[in-house]
Scaffold this active site. Structure first.
Site, mmCIF file in Angstrom:
data_model
loop_
_atom_site.group_PDB
_atom_site.id
_atom_site.type_symbol
_atom_site.label_atom_id
_atom_site.label_comp_id
_atom_site.label_asym_id
_atom_site.label_seq_id
_atom_site.Cartn_x
_atom_site.Cartn_y
_atom_site.Cartn_z
ATOM 1 N N LYS A 173 3.001 -7.355 12.830
ATOM 2 C CA LYS A 173 4.091 -8.167 12.514
ATOM 3 C C LYS A 173 5.219 -7.243 12.411
ATOM 4 O O LYS A 173 5.301 -5.996 11.792
ATOM 5 C CB LYS A 173 3.964 -8.492 11.103
ATOM 6 C CG LYS A 173 3.013 -9.930 10.961
ATOM 7 C CD LYS A 173 3.125 -10.288 9.496
ATOM 8 C CE LYS A 173 1.885 -11.486 9.313
ATOM 9 N NZ LYS A 173 1.881 -12.013 8.124
ATOM 10 N N ARG A 199 13.255 -7.338 25.946
ATOM 11 C CA ARG A 199 12.200 -8.189 25.672
ATOM 12 C C ARG A 199 11.029 -7.335 25.333
ATOM 13 O O ARG A 199 10.098 -7.819 25.596
ATOM 14 C CB ARG A 199 12.285 -9.403 26.820
ATOM 15 C CG ARG A 199 13.270 -9.974 26.846
ATOM 16 C CD ARG A 199 13.146 -11.456 27.534
ATOM 17 N NE ARG A 199 14.291 -12.189 27.854
ATOM 18 C CZ ARG A 199 15.166 -12.135 28.652
ATOM 19 N NH1 ARG A 199 15.161 -11.176 29.472
ATOM 20 N NH2 ARG A 199 16.250 -12.943 28.571
ATOM 21 N N HIS A 215 6.133 -3.826 -3.647
ATOM 22 C CA HIS A 215 5.266 -4.853 -3.171
ATOM 23 C C HIS A 215 3.799 -4.952 -3.587
ATOM 24 O O HIS A 215 3.204 -5.685 -4.171
ATOM 25 C CB HIS A 215 5.212 -4.807 -1.585
ATOM 26 C CG HIS A 215 4.619 -5.772 -0.838
ATOM 27 N ND1 HIS A 215 4.787 -6.997 -0.771
ATOM 28 C CD2 HIS A 215 3.231 -5.688 -0.384
ATOM 29 C CE1 HIS A 215 3.723 -7.680 -0.096
ATOM 30 N NE2 HIS A 215 2.764 -6.706 0.211
ATOM 31 N N HIS A 220 4.718 -12.441 -4.034
ATOM 32 C CA HIS A 220 6.178 -12.579 -3.569
ATOM 33 C C HIS A 220 7.168 -13.372 -4.489
ATOM 34 O O HIS A 220 8.159 -12.774 -4.389
ATOM 35 C CB HIS A 220 5.964 -13.522 -2.299
ATOM 36 C CG HIS A 220 5.511 -12.690 -0.925
ATOM 37 N ND1 HIS A 220 4.705 -13.210 -0.253
ATOM 38 C CD2 HIS A 220 5.530 -11.585 -0.614
ATOM 39 C CE1 HIS A 220 4.350 -12.596 0.739
ATOM 40 N NE2 HIS A 220 4.953 -11.286 0.579
ATOM 41 N N ARG A 231 -6.037 -14.981 9.115
ATOM 42 C CA ARG A 231 -5.359 -13.894 8.764
ATOM 43 C C ARG A 231 -4.516 -13.977 7.658
ATOM 44 O O ARG A 231 -4.289 -13.079 6.701
ATOM 45 C CB ARG A 231 -4.075 -13.585 9.723
ATOM 46 C CG ARG A 231 -3.201 -12.451 9.492
ATOM 47 C CD ARG A 231 -2.365 -11.952 10.737
ATOM 48 N NE ARG A 231 -1.520 -10.837 10.366
ATOM 49 C CZ ARG A 231 -0.817 -10.091 11.195
ATOM 50 N NH1 ARG A 231 -0.838 -10.238 12.457
ATOM 51 N NH2 ARG A 231 -0.404 -8.992 10.829
HETATM 52 N N1 LIG Z 1 4.529 -5.584 9.034
HETATM 53 C C1 LIG Z 1 3.589 -5.960 8.073
HETATM 54 O O1 LIG Z 1 2.508 -6.544 8.331
HETATM 55 C C2 LIG Z 1 4.129 -5.461 6.744
HETATM 56 C C3 LIG Z 1 3.000 -5.592 5.691
HETATM 57 C C4 LIG Z 1 3.147 -4.973 4.317
HETATM 58 C C5 LIG Z 1 4.686 -4.605 3.972
HETATM 59 N N2 LIG Z 1 5.709 -4.400 5.035
HETATM 60 C C6 LIG Z 1 6.778 -4.031 4.736
HETATM 61 O O2 LIG Z 1 6.680 -2.719 4.251
HETATM 62 C C7 LIG Z 1 7.751 -2.244 3.538
HETATM 63 C C8 LIG Z 1 7.307 -1.741 2.238
HETATM 64 O O3 LIG Z 1 6.657 -0.779 2.933
HETATM 65 P P1 LIG Z 1 6.708 0.753 1.916
HETATM 66 O O4 LIG Z 1 5.884 0.654 0.561
HETATM 67 O O5 LIG Z 1 6.044 1.784 2.701
HETATM 68 O O6 LIG Z 1 8.265 1.029 1.478
HETATM 69 P P2 LIG Z 1 9.226 1.801 2.015
HETATM 70 O O7 LIG Z 1 9.379 1.957 3.828
HETATM 71 O O8 LIG Z 1 10.654 1.141 1.456
HETATM 72 O O9 LIG Z 1 9.053 3.237 1.646
HETATM 73 C C9 LIG Z 1 9.120 3.570 0.282
HETATM 74 C C10 LIG Z 1 9.890 4.765 -0.110
HETATM 75 O O10 LIG Z 1 9.077 5.965 0.231
HETATM 76 C C11 LIG Z 1 9.598 6.876 0.761
HETATM 77 N N3 LIG Z 1 8.566 7.454 1.744
HETATM 78 C C12 LIG Z 1 7.867 7.056 2.753
HETATM 79 N N4 LIG Z 1 6.976 7.861 2.939
HETATM 80 C C13 LIG Z 1 7.202 9.062 2.524
HETATM 81 C C14 LIG Z 1 6.667 10.339 2.394
HETATM 82 N N5 LIG Z 1 5.618 10.614 3.074
HETATM 83 N N6 LIG Z 1 7.546 11.202 1.603
HETATM 84 C C15 LIG Z 1 8.381 10.906 0.896
HETATM 85 N N7 LIG Z 1 8.957 9.688 0.848
HETATM 86 C C16 LIG Z 1 8.299 8.802 1.497
HETATM 87 C C17 LIG Z 1 10.537 5.943 1.606
HETATM 88 O O11 LIG Z 1 11.618 6.728 2.219
HETATM 89 C C18 LIG Z 1 11.013 4.944 0.778
HETATM 90 O O12 LIG Z 1 12.077 5.297 -0.136
HETATM 91 C C19 LIG Z 1 8.530 -3.679 3.095
HETATM 92 O O13 LIG Z 1 9.506 -3.836 3.947
HETATM 93 C C20 LIG Z 1 7.508 -4.744 3.593
HETATM 94 O O14 LIG Z 1 8.020 -5.969 3.998
HETATM 95 C C21 LIG Z 1 5.269 -5.095 6.466
#
Ligand SMILES: NC(=O)c1ccc[n+]([C@@H]2O[C@H](COP(=O)([O-])OP(=O)(O)OC[C@H]3O[C@@H](n4cnc5c(N)ncnc54)[C@H](O)[C@@H]3O)[C@@H](O)[C@H]2O)c1
Ligand SMILES: Nc1ncnc2c1ncn2[C@@H]1O[C@H](COP(=O)(O)OP(=O)(O)O)[C@@H](O)[C@H]1O
Ligand SMILES: O=C(O)C1=C[C@@H](OP(=O)(O)O)[C@@H](O)[C@H](O)C1
Length: 539
Positions: free
Chosen positions: A313, A291, A443, A431, A420
């Site tokens: 989140k 939890r 995204h 989206h 927010r």
């Molecule tokens: N929690 C939240 O508030 C929130 C907000 C925005 C997005 N998100 C989530 O985040 C995700 C998108 O994040 P993202 O754009 O980082 O995508 P991701 O985590 O899929 O990373 C994108 C790609 O880049 C690679 N990568 C990341 N850092 C790297 C580095 N330093 N060197 C080489 N490769 C690297 C990853 O392995 C992946 O292949 C989605 O799942 C989205 O839903 C969450």
């Protein structure tokens, strides 16, 4: 108001004066030592003052001098060993930290510091059996120093120059403090080498630490694992599938099994390292294991640094959609280490700028100005040369600004009841595009088009003029972000926008702009405007 660039605290003999002077020299800043200022004010040496007036009077004078300097000195400021024990100084330091200041605990090896403190004399607190006195003071003071400082720097075995270089790296970091009535406060640290503070953020309670990461960031997770082991934790390496493939219930279940097998308890911890997908999954596992256990995020993509890792989140996807299962659960800290960006591909960096632009439009015009000024350099981002380029400071500043925008909204409204939602500017259409592109569109790119759509809608309803819509297009375009999309029908888009989390009943809700820095909620706008704005982003 003037204020120190950093305040150094630590035990007698830690090197506050010696190392502090060296740092000031390297950073080309003035240096001040509280003991010298006190001697200057009192017109006598400290041992003499102690002898004449006693310790309580010394502490009062010390407090006056230190509190004045905290508001009227803009260099490196070293305090006397006992100063942080005085309540009024603790309060002054807390105010300084809350306003973005850095109180650095110079943690020398106790034996080394004790030996150095004994040299030279002039330390009335060590009168008598100096070693015994030093050890007693260390026991009393170390826990307080850890608490009042927001930056801890270990210097065991290091020369004053090496210690100063390490300190300088720590001082160079940017810290965004996230707090709020429903949030356990935490810091987002941004800078080259901030991952070195992993143990400080994890604290002394965890024995076992699960390091959850993906394969493409192996180089950075190797660094984290070494740091964890050096700090004495039992580190467990857990590799998850890359990107969205890692955000599944099957992956979470595999980790729950592993944590159970390894005997993870409530006081143990998780580190999530990677892009937003990895930090979302790691946060979700942390929120659900027993939890809720402590977790720290080490984001490695720009998008994860400015957005995913910081708002609390956490979540996974289900076959029905993205992020449908999760929890609001804040991390104990976020370490956005610029070294991680050295391996980030250009297109993934650019995509992250989509959320940076959005933050500029909803709250912080300075972001827009920086993006304009450095558009060409940002667009040409190359991880391999990044750390040695001028872009490093630019990116650090953009991350700091963007995280501050996020922190502002999250602090007031963690669970997205109203304020927010402004962070959702550009996301209603964004989206829908992601879904219709089967998540092959990233995204940040979808949000970029979504921002142009929201700007067009704002304009059609008379909130903003055409110039501001054009500015959306020109700024996003100059950064290499898309501004149009023409790969889906209006009916499909509309149906998806009705399923957006901001929609209520069968009414659409959007975030639109009234002017730069001033978003507003838009309820149930006229159907023809909603459609016409879509036509305009199809070109
Ligand atoms: N929690 C939240 O508030 C929130 C907000 C925005 C997005 N998100 C989530 O985040 C995700 C998108 O994040 P993202 O754009 O980082 O995508 P991701 O985590 O899929 O990373 C994108 C790609 O880049 C690679 N990568 C990341 N850092 C790297 C580095 N330093 N060197 C080489 N490769 C690297 C990853 O392995 C992946 O292949 C989605 O799942 C989205 O839903 C969450
Ligand atoms: N990292 C270090 N390595 C070697 N000598 C050091 C180091 N730091 C400090 N010293 C020496 O130890 C003594 C005490 O250092 P000082 O800076 O006065 O400590 P503080 O101000 O924390 O009491 C000085 O002689 C200083 O030159
Ligand atoms: O530890 C203490 O209480 C003191 C430490 C000294 O400073 P340094 O730590 O710089 O020696 C000086 O302020 C005074 O002798 C009291």
């Amino acid at each position: 108001m003037r204020r120190p660039v950093a305040v150094i605290i630590g035990m007698m003999g830690a090197g506050k004066t010696r190392v502090g002077k060296e740092v000031a020299r390297m950073m080309n800043l003035p240096f001040a030592d509280a003991d010298n200022e006190i001697e200057h004010d009192a017109g006598m040496r400290i041992p003499e003052y102690f002898e004449k007036y006693g310790e309580p009077e010394f502490r009062e004078l010390e407090s006056d001098v230190v509190l004045d300097m905290l508001e009227d000195f803009d260099g490196i400021f070293s305090l006397g060993g006992g100063a942080p024990m005085t309540p009024s100084i603790q309060e002054g330091l807390a105010r300084y930290v809350a306003s973005g200041g850095k109180v650095v605990y110079l943690m020398a090896d106790p034996e080394e510091a004790m030996e150095r403190a004994n040299r030279g004399g002039g330390r009335p607190m060590l009168n008598g059996d100096a070693n015994m006195r030093w050890k007693k003071l260390y026991k009393e003071r170390d826990p307080v120093f850890r608490r009042v400082a927001n930056v801890h720097v270990g210097t065991r075995g290091q020369s004053p120059q090496a210690a100063a270089r390490k300190l300088m790296e720590m001082i160079d970091q940017r810290i965004v403090h996230v707090t709020g009535s429903t949030i356990e406060p935490y810091d987002v640290r941004i800078g080259e080498g901030v991952m070195g503070q992993l143990a400080q953020v994890l604290g002394s309670k965890p024995v076992k630490v699960a390091l959850i990461h993906t394969q493409p960031v192996q180089r950075h997770s190797d660094r984290a694992r070494t740091l964890l082991r050096q700090a004495g934790y039992d580190a467990y390496d857990i590799i998850i599938p890359d990107a969205e493939a890692g955000k599944t219930i099957e992956v979470a279940n595999g980790i729950w099994q592993r944590l159970g097998d390894e005997g993870f308890t409530r006081s143990d911890a998780i580190v999530g390292l990677g892009g937003g997908a990895a930090t979302d999954l790691a946060g979700f596992v942390a929120a659900t294991w027993m939890r809720g256990i402590r977790y720290v995020n080490c984001p490695t993509s720009l998008l994860a640094m400015v957005d995913a890792s910081t708002g609390g989140k956490t979540g996974i996807n289900t076959p029905q959609g993205k992020n449908l299962v999760g929890s609001f659960y804040t991390p104990a800290g976020v370490l956005a280490d610029l070294k991680s960006l050295t391996s980030l591909p250009n297109d993934i960096f650019i995509e992250g700028l989509g959320e940076v632009v959005k933050s500029g439009f909803i709250m912080d015009p300075e972001i827009l100005q920086i993006l304009e000024d450095y558009a060409d350099e940002l667009r040409a981002f190359d991880g391999s040369t990044f750390l040695d380029s001028d872009l490093k400071d630019v990116v650090a500043e953009l991350i700091e600004h963007t995280v501050s925008v996020k922190a502002y909204h999250v602090s007031a409204d963690l669970k997205e009841a109203g304020l927010r939602e402004f962070l959702n500017y550009g996301h209603t259409l964004g989206h829908a595009i992601e879904k219709l592109e089967h998540f092959r569109w990233r995204h940040g790119n979808a949000v970029a088009v979504g921002c142009v759509y929201a700007a067009e809608l704002s304009h059609l309803l008379g909130y903003i003029d055409q110039d501001l819509v054009d500015y959306h297009r020109s700024l996003l375009g100059s950064l290499g972000l898309p501004t149009s999309w023409n790969n889906g029908t209006w009916d499909d888009v509309l149906a998806l926008m009705h399923r957006d989390k901001k929609a209520r009943g069968n009414k659409l809700r959007f975030v639109v702009l009234d002017r730069i820095g001033h978003p507003i909620h838009l309820e149930d706008p006229p159907a023809d405007a909603v459609e016409e704005a879509f036509r305009r982003i199809q070109q």
